[in-house]
Scaffold this motif. Sequence first.
Motif, PDB file in Angstrom:
ATOM      1  N   SER A  30      10.455   8.985  -2.833  1.00 34.09           N
ATOM      2  CA  SER A  30      10.822   7.564  -2.752  1.00 34.09           C
ATOM      3  C   SER A  30      12.168   7.281  -3.422  1.00 34.09           C
ATOM      4  O   SER A  30      12.733   6.209  -3.250  1.00 34.09           O
ATOM      5  N   ARG A  31      12.678   8.256  -4.202  1.00 34.18           N
ATOM      6  CA  ARG A  31      13.973   8.067  -4.873  1.00 34.18           C
ATOM      7  C   ARG A  31      15.125   8.530  -3.974  1.00 34.18           C
ATOM      8  O   ARG A  31      16.262   8.615  -4.398  1.00 34.18           O
ATOM      9  N   ILE A  32      14.806   8.847  -2.749  1.00 33.42           N
ATOM     10  CA  ILE A  32      15.775   9.442  -1.833  1.00 33.42           C
ATOM     11  C   ILE A  32      16.978   8.495  -1.602  1.00 33.42           C
ATOM     12  O   ILE A  32      16.811   7.273  -1.589  1.00 33.42           O
ATOM     13  N   PRO A  69      11.386   1.641  -0.718  1.00 28.56           N
ATOM     14  CA  PRO A  69      10.985   2.861  -1.441  1.00 28.56           C
ATOM     15  C   PRO A  69       9.539   2.808  -1.932  1.00 28.56           C
ATOM     16  O   PRO A  69       8.826   3.806  -1.871  1.00 28.56           O
ATOM     17  N   ARG A  70       9.105   1.634  -2.411  1.00 28.33           N
ATOM     18  CA  ARG A  70       7.725   1.556  -2.924  1.00 28.33           C
ATOM     19  C   ARG A  70       6.722   1.773  -1.792  1.00 28.33           C
ATOM     20  O   ARG A  70       5.641   2.319  -1.990  1.00 28.33           O
ATOM     21  N   ARG A  91      17.576  -1.011  -4.877  1.00 25.16           N
ATOM     22  CA  ARG A  91      17.103  -0.177  -3.760  1.00 25.16           C
ATOM     23  C   ARG A  91      16.140  -0.933  -2.850  1.00 25.16           C
ATOM     24  O   ARG A  91      16.270  -0.900  -1.622  1.00 25.16           O
ATOM     25  N   GLY A  92      15.193  -1.617  -3.453  1.00 22.44           N
ATOM     26  CA  GLY A  92      14.202  -2.354  -2.670  1.00 22.44           C
ATOM     27  C   GLY A  92      14.838  -3.506  -1.909  1.00 22.44           C
ATOM     28  O   GLY A  92      14.520  -3.765  -0.738  1.00 22.44           O
TER      29      GLY A  92
END
Lengths: 427, 229
Positions: free
Chosen positions: A415-417, A323-324, B78-79
Motif C-alpha cells: 500500500s506504500r507503493i 492506499p488504505r 497519498r489518500g
Amino acid sequence: MNLSVRLGIRNLARHRWRSILTLGGVAAAVALMVWTLAFVDGWLDLMVRGATAVETGQVQVHSRAYADQPRVYRSFHADDAFLDTLTALSEVDAAAPRVKLAGLVGNERTSQVARLLGVDPTRETETTAVAEGVVEGRWLSGSPADLTRPREVVLGRGLARQLRVAPGDELVVFLEAADGSLGNDLLQVVGVLETGNSMVDRGTAYMHIEDAQWVAALDGEIHEVALRTADPELAPLAAAAVAARLEALDGAGLPEEEGLVAQPWQELLPGLSQILSVSRESYLFMYLMVYLVAAVGILNTQRMSAQERRREFGVLVAVGLAPRRLLGILVVEALVLGMLGALAGGLVGGVISWWHATAGLDLSVFTDQGGFSYMGVVFEGRIFARMSAAAVAQPVLVMLVVAVLSGLWPAWVASRIEPAPTIAGRT
Amino acid sequence: MSEPLIRAEGVTKVFRQGELEVHALRGVDLTVGVGEFSALAGPSGCGKTTLLNLIGALDEPSGGVLSVAGQDVTQLARGDAADFRLDHVGFVFQAYNLVPVLTAYENAEFTLLLRGASREERRTVVEPLLERVGLGGLFERKPHELSGGQQQRVAVVRALATSPSIVLADEPTANLDSTASAGLLDLMLELNQELGTTFLFATHDELVLERAKRVVRMLDGRVDEDIWD
C-alpha cells in the motif's frame, strides 16, 4: 460479491500450485490443531473421569477439621435425611457416605497395610463406578454382618494378590479406632476389584459402612460424603451449591470450627487439576509452533504475490484506488487464503476427530503392554477423542486471525507503493 | 481559447539518485482548456511523461504552481491524491495495464466500483461505453483473451467511466500496430467530441500528433513550442 473478496479468490487461482501448497499447509495446521484439541480433551476427560469416577467423586463433604488433617476421630453424623438434602440439589446426582480407615489386613501367611473404606453398597454404586470393577466374586451385599453372616470385604486386585487371597478366604483386620482403642475383626473376602485406579486396585479394601463403623467405634458417624455430578467440569459450581446448603443446615449441628466443607475434585486432587491446567496452557505452545509455520507460509505467499503484482497495484492506485483500500484488499486476500485453508483443515480435522470420538484410538499400537498408567489412572484399550463445536471452531478462528496478521505486513508494504515509478518499472 | 482546466506555472521536478540530481522539468508554463485534444511531444527524456504524472497527481512537483480542475495538486497526501484521481482523472497507459483476473466488463467498471456506484449505475454507464468502443459481446473475456487494441479500448472505457475532467494517455499506441493505433485514436477523438472530455497525450507517435488539435513540444524539461491546429 465484494470486490476485495472477488480479487482475493481469483488471485489464488492465478498461481494455482503455490496457492494449493499454502492452502495445504494451512489446512494441515488447522486439522492437526482440531485433532489435538479433541484428542487431548478426550484424554483429559478420561483422566478426570478415571480419577473421580471410581473413588473420589466430583465433590466431597468433610468436617473442616478432617479436611485440614484427616484423623479417624474427626467424624460427623450423616443420616439418610441429610444425604437426601444433598441429592435434592439439582447439581448433585447421587451421594455416598463413607468411613475412611487405615489398618493392617492379613492372614496367617502375610499381612499388608491397607486403606479400608466403609461404604453404603447401594449408595456407593449410585455414586461411583467402583462396583463395576468387580472381576472376581461379587460386590458387597446391601446389609451389614449379623449373627448368621461374616463381615464382608472386597479387595483391590493388587492387594488380593499380595495377600494371596480369593473370594471365600478369610482375613483379619487391625486398626486404630476412633476412641483410641485397637479395633479388630474377622473379614470374609467376597470379591476382587480391578478399576483402573491404581490407588484402589493396589491397596484398598471395601467394607459395609456399618461394619466399618463397628470396628472403628464410630458409633454411626462418617468421615466423608462423596457426591456425583453430571459434568466433572462443573464440580466447583456443585461444590458451591452444596456449601450453601450446608451453611443453611447450620453445619449439620456441628460447632462452627468443626462445620462441614464441600470441595470439588479440583481441590481434592490438585495434582490432576494442575496437569489439566498445564495441558490446556500447552495448547498455546502448540498453536504457536504449528501456526507459526502456517503464518510464514501465508506471509511468503502474500509477499511473493504482492511483489509480482507491483505494477498492477501501481495502476490500481493510479486510477484512484486509495492506499488504505489496497491494504484492505490484500488483507482480505490473506483472509480468503486462510479461510479456505482453515475450513478445509477444520473439515478434515473434524472428520478424523469424529472418527476417533466414535471408534476411539487404540493405544496398544504404541505400547506392547496394552496400556499405561498416568496420575493413578490406567489407560488401556481405546482413548476416545471428545468432539465439541469449540474444538473445531477455535483452531479455525485462530487461523483466520493468524492469516490477517500474516497478510498485514505484505499488504502494508504494497500500500506504500509509488504509482509513477512503479508503472514505469523503475522500482 | 477555452477556460483553463490545467494551469502550470514554473513547474520543476528534480529526481535524486544518490548524489546525482536529475532535472526532469526546468520550469514548465502551460495551460490546458476544457475539451482540448492535445499532445505533449518531444524526444525521450524531455519530461513529457513526468509532466503528465504531475498533472495526474501521481507525483509531486519540486517547485512551481500546478492546479488541475481548480485544485492545487502540488502537495496532496497519498489518500487525497487517489481520491483526486478517482474524481477528476482518467488514465490510459502504454501497456494497457488491466487487472488480469478481472473480465473486460469488470475492468471497465473498476473505477465506478471504487466510487461506490450501484450495480445498476455501473451497468448503465459501462455497457454503452463498451458497445461504443466495439467490445460488445466480449464483456466476459479476460485481458489475455483480448488483442492489444481491444485491451486498450477497455482501458479507455475504464478511464472514461467516471466522467473525469481529463484523460491522460501516456504513449497509448506504443504497443499497437498502425491499424489498431489509428482505430483507437479515431475512437478517442470521437469520444472527445461527443462527450467533451479533455484528452492530453504524451507521445512521439505521428498518428497521435496528426489528430491532436494542439501539440506542445518539449525539450530538456521545458515547453519548446506550442502549436495549435
